[in-house]
Design a protein around this motif. Structure first.
Motif, mmCIF file in Angstrom:
data_model
loop_
_atom_site.group_PDB
_atom_site.id
_atom_site.type_symbol
_atom_site.label_atom_id
_atom_site.label_comp_id
_atom_site.label_asym_id
_atom_site.label_seq_id
_atom_site.Cartn_x
_atom_site.Cartn_y
_atom_site.Cartn_z
ATOM 1 N N GLN A 270 1.011 -1.284 0.017
ATOM 2 C CA GLN A 270 0.095 0.166 -0.097
ATOM 3 C C GLN A 270 0.935 1.289 0.084
ATOM 4 O O GLN A 270 0.648 2.243 -0.578
ATOM 5 C CB GLN A 270 -0.930 -0.075 1.355
ATOM 6 N N GLN A 271 1.948 1.333 0.806
ATOM 7 C CA GLN A 271 2.994 2.461 0.869
ATOM 8 C C GLN A 271 3.651 2.561 -0.597
ATOM 9 O O GLN A 271 3.812 3.420 -0.847
ATOM 10 C CB GLN A 271 3.943 2.157 2.064
ATOM 11 N N ALA A 272 3.844 1.377 -1.182
ATOM 12 C CA ALA A 272 4.659 1.533 -2.621
ATOM 13 C C ALA A 272 3.667 2.015 -3.698
ATOM 14 O O ALA A 272 4.078 2.959 -4.354
ATOM 15 C CB ALA A 272 4.995 0.037 -2.974
ATOM 16 N N PHE A 273 2.297 1.897 -3.538
ATOM 17 C CA PHE A 273 1.444 2.280 -4.350
ATOM 18 C C PHE A 273 1.450 3.699 -4.181
ATOM 19 O O PHE A 273 1.154 4.700 -5.006
ATOM 20 C CB PHE A 273 0.004 1.487 -4.198
ATOM 21 N N ALA A 274 1.170 4.190 -2.786
ATOM 22 C CA ALA A 274 1.042 5.654 -2.516
ATOM 23 C C ALA A 274 2.565 6.382 -2.860
ATOM 24 O O ALA A 274 2.218 7.540 -3.391
ATOM 25 C CB ALA A 274 0.763 5.733 -0.970
ATOM 26 N N GLY A 275 3.332 5.738 -2.943
ATOM 27 C CA GLY A 275 4.609 6.408 -3.248
ATOM 28 C C GLY A 275 5.141 6.661 -4.810
ATOM 29 O O GLY A 275 6.344 6.886 -5.095
ATOM 30 N N CYS A 276 4.306 6.031 -5.513
ATOM 31 C CA CYS A 276 4.642 5.909 -6.807
ATOM 32 C C CYS A 276 3.860 6.813 -7.850
ATOM 33 O O CYS A 276 2.599 7.024 -7.556
ATOM 34 C CB CYS A 276 4.752 4.690 -7.711
ATOM 35 N N ASP A 277 4.266 7.316 -8.858
ATOM 36 C CA ASP A 277 3.560 8.076 -9.910
ATOM 37 C C ASP A 277 2.941 7.119 -10.880
ATOM 38 O O ASP A 277 1.748 7.005 -11.341
ATOM 39 C CB ASP A 277 4.429 8.864 -10.544
ATOM 40 N N PHE A 278 3.610 6.045 -11.379
ATOM 41 C CA PHE A 278 3.086 4.996 -12.344
ATOM 42 C C PHE A 278 3.475 3.639 -12.046
ATOM 43 O O PHE A 278 4.700 3.390 -11.227
ATOM 44 C CB PHE A 278 3.674 5.444 -13.699
ATOM 45 N N VAL A 279 2.709 2.758 -12.356
ATOM 46 C CA VAL A 279 3.008 1.181 -12.184
ATOM 47 C C VAL A 279 3.044 0.465 -13.621
ATOM 48 O O VAL A 279 2.381 0.957 -14.682
ATOM 49 C CB VAL A 279 1.731 0.681 -11.509
ATOM 50 N N GLN A 295 -6.978 3.860 -8.252
ATOM 51 C CA GLN A 295 -6.906 4.906 -9.259
ATOM 52 C C GLN A 295 -5.280 5.120 -9.722
ATOM 53 O O GLN A 295 -4.932 6.119 -9.890
ATOM 54 C CB GLN A 295 -7.737 6.044 -8.839
ATOM 55 N N LYS A 296 -4.547 4.009 -9.958
ATOM 56 C CA LYS A 296 -3.069 4.328 -10.409
ATOM 57 C C LYS A 296 -3.079 4.263 -11.817
ATOM 58 O O LYS A 296 -3.810 3.196 -12.476
ATOM 59 C CB LYS A 296 -2.525 3.320 -9.688
#
Length: 370
Positions: A270-279, A295-296
């Motif tokens: 969850q923190q990794a998703f919160a800390g990235c701009d794109f996946v 909503q990534k």
């Protein structure tokens, strides 16, 4: 809301080992079962078992062999590779069916929730089959129809089929979850399932331009890993690469701008998703559900030859919910194109999982339509 029964039922949950998506989408199911007061036993092996032990250290676990599918190195050979493994798959289905009958005699299991494991049903207790693929995509129309007939013949043994998608035209999986003909058992659309929640980035957490997520059977997981490490070496931005190897202690070195991790728990993911701009990830359905609920903005790279992922990635890009390219097309230019893509991300919120659990068929009188 706790279960009203005086004797709290025990539910056996068993995910398929075809990638980690079947396992991670069982996490919200187990959480919700526990919320309702049920006792949960998990049956799995290998990375799936490690992942669920990490998420739920206080529950009971059983070792159950998986299907252990291997993919081909080259896209054109994947159909043949799967075809040659059909005897192994059918044997695994028969084995897990016999295994379940024995466990029902040994343990107080009163219901089974099987994520795409066709043999985990019994005449003695109710069973629920979880799948988003009511229509399994193949390269040929005639083969797709034949596989659907075979798929439904297995599903009809279960009391209910849960589909992790929304009902109606506003859905994620398209024809996969909403075919013209449904199986002849009650079908319940649970809404999207995800183990992850939207969280604010913690102050000390690292920010990354890209989060690269690996998953799926070998050798394609490792082939994409090699390519992503090469791409990261050409990039100036910070990258977090999660290898999708729960339980592995192997150390993988990346370039200076790339942090490489074998596996992340739900909280850390969850923190990794919160800390990235794109996946960047495969277009596996569970990953897609997580991306949409959070909503990534994502670049989806289907596993070569896996028609379900190819269909899903194309279906989502048509709606501008993601950007996609093939593994062979994946270059720095494609990463840049993904950052410039005009995303129109949908708003998926609540699910019907709670209602589905409250309506579970505890009476084993078959509720099938035929």
């Amino acid at each position: 809301m706790l279960n009203k029964k005086i004797n709290i039922p025990t539910v056996l949950v068993a995910p398929l080992d075809w990638g980690l998506g079947h396992t991670t989408r069982c996490v919200p199911i187990i959480r919700q079962l526990q919320h309702h007061g049920y006792k949960v036993i998990v049956a799995a092996e290998g990375p799936a078992l490690f992942l669920l032990r990490q998420e739920f250290p206080g529950i009971d676990y059983l070792e159950l062999k998986g299907y252990r599918i291997q993919y081909a190195k080259y896209k054109r050979l994947l159909p043949l590779k799967i075809l040659l493994q059909l005897p192994k798959i059918f044997f695994a289905i028969r084995y897990e069916h016999r295994w379940l009958q024995q466990k029902i005699k040994e343990l107080p299991v009163q219901m089974v929730i099987s994520d795409n494991r066709y043999g985990l049903w019994s005449k003695a207790i109710p069973s629920i089959f979880v799948t988003h693929q009511l229509q399994i995509q193949t390269p040929f129309t005639w083969l797709t129809r034949f596989v659907q007939i075979l798929n439904y013949r297995y599903i009809r043994h279960f009391n209910t089929c849960w589909v992790p998608d929304t009902a109606g035209s506003f859905n994620v999986a398209g024809n996969l979850s909403h075919p013209q003909v449904l199986p002849r058992v009650p079908v319940v659309y649970t809404g999207l399932l995800s183990r992850l929640q939207t969280l604010p980035l913690q102050g000390a957490a690292m920010r990354y331009r890209w989060l690269f997520l690996l998953s799926g059977p070998e050798p394609q997981r490792s082939l994409l890993q090699q390519k992503l490490l090469q791409l990261a070496a050409e990039m100036d931005e910070n990258v977090l690469l999660v290898l999708g190897r729960p339980g592995s202690t192997a150390v993988t070195q990346g370039p200076a701008n790339c942090t490489v991790i074998n596996h992340l728990s739900s909280e850390n993911m969850q923190q990794a998703f919160a800390g990235c701009d794109f996946v960047l990830s495969r277009s596996g359905y569970t990953t897609v559900m997580e991306l949409l609920l959070l909503q990534k903005k994502a670049l989806l790279v289907p596993t070569p030859g896996q028609t379900e992922q190819e269909y899903l990635a194309g279906h989502l890009q048509q709606q501008q919910w993601c950007y996609t390219c093939t593994q062979n097309e994946l270059t720095i230019e494609q990463l840049h194109a993904a950052t410039q893509f005009h995303y129109q991300l949908p708003a998926f919120t609540s699910t019907g999982l709670d209602e589905a659990i409250q309506a579970m068929p505890w009476d084993n009188q078959k509720t099938r339509t035929a």
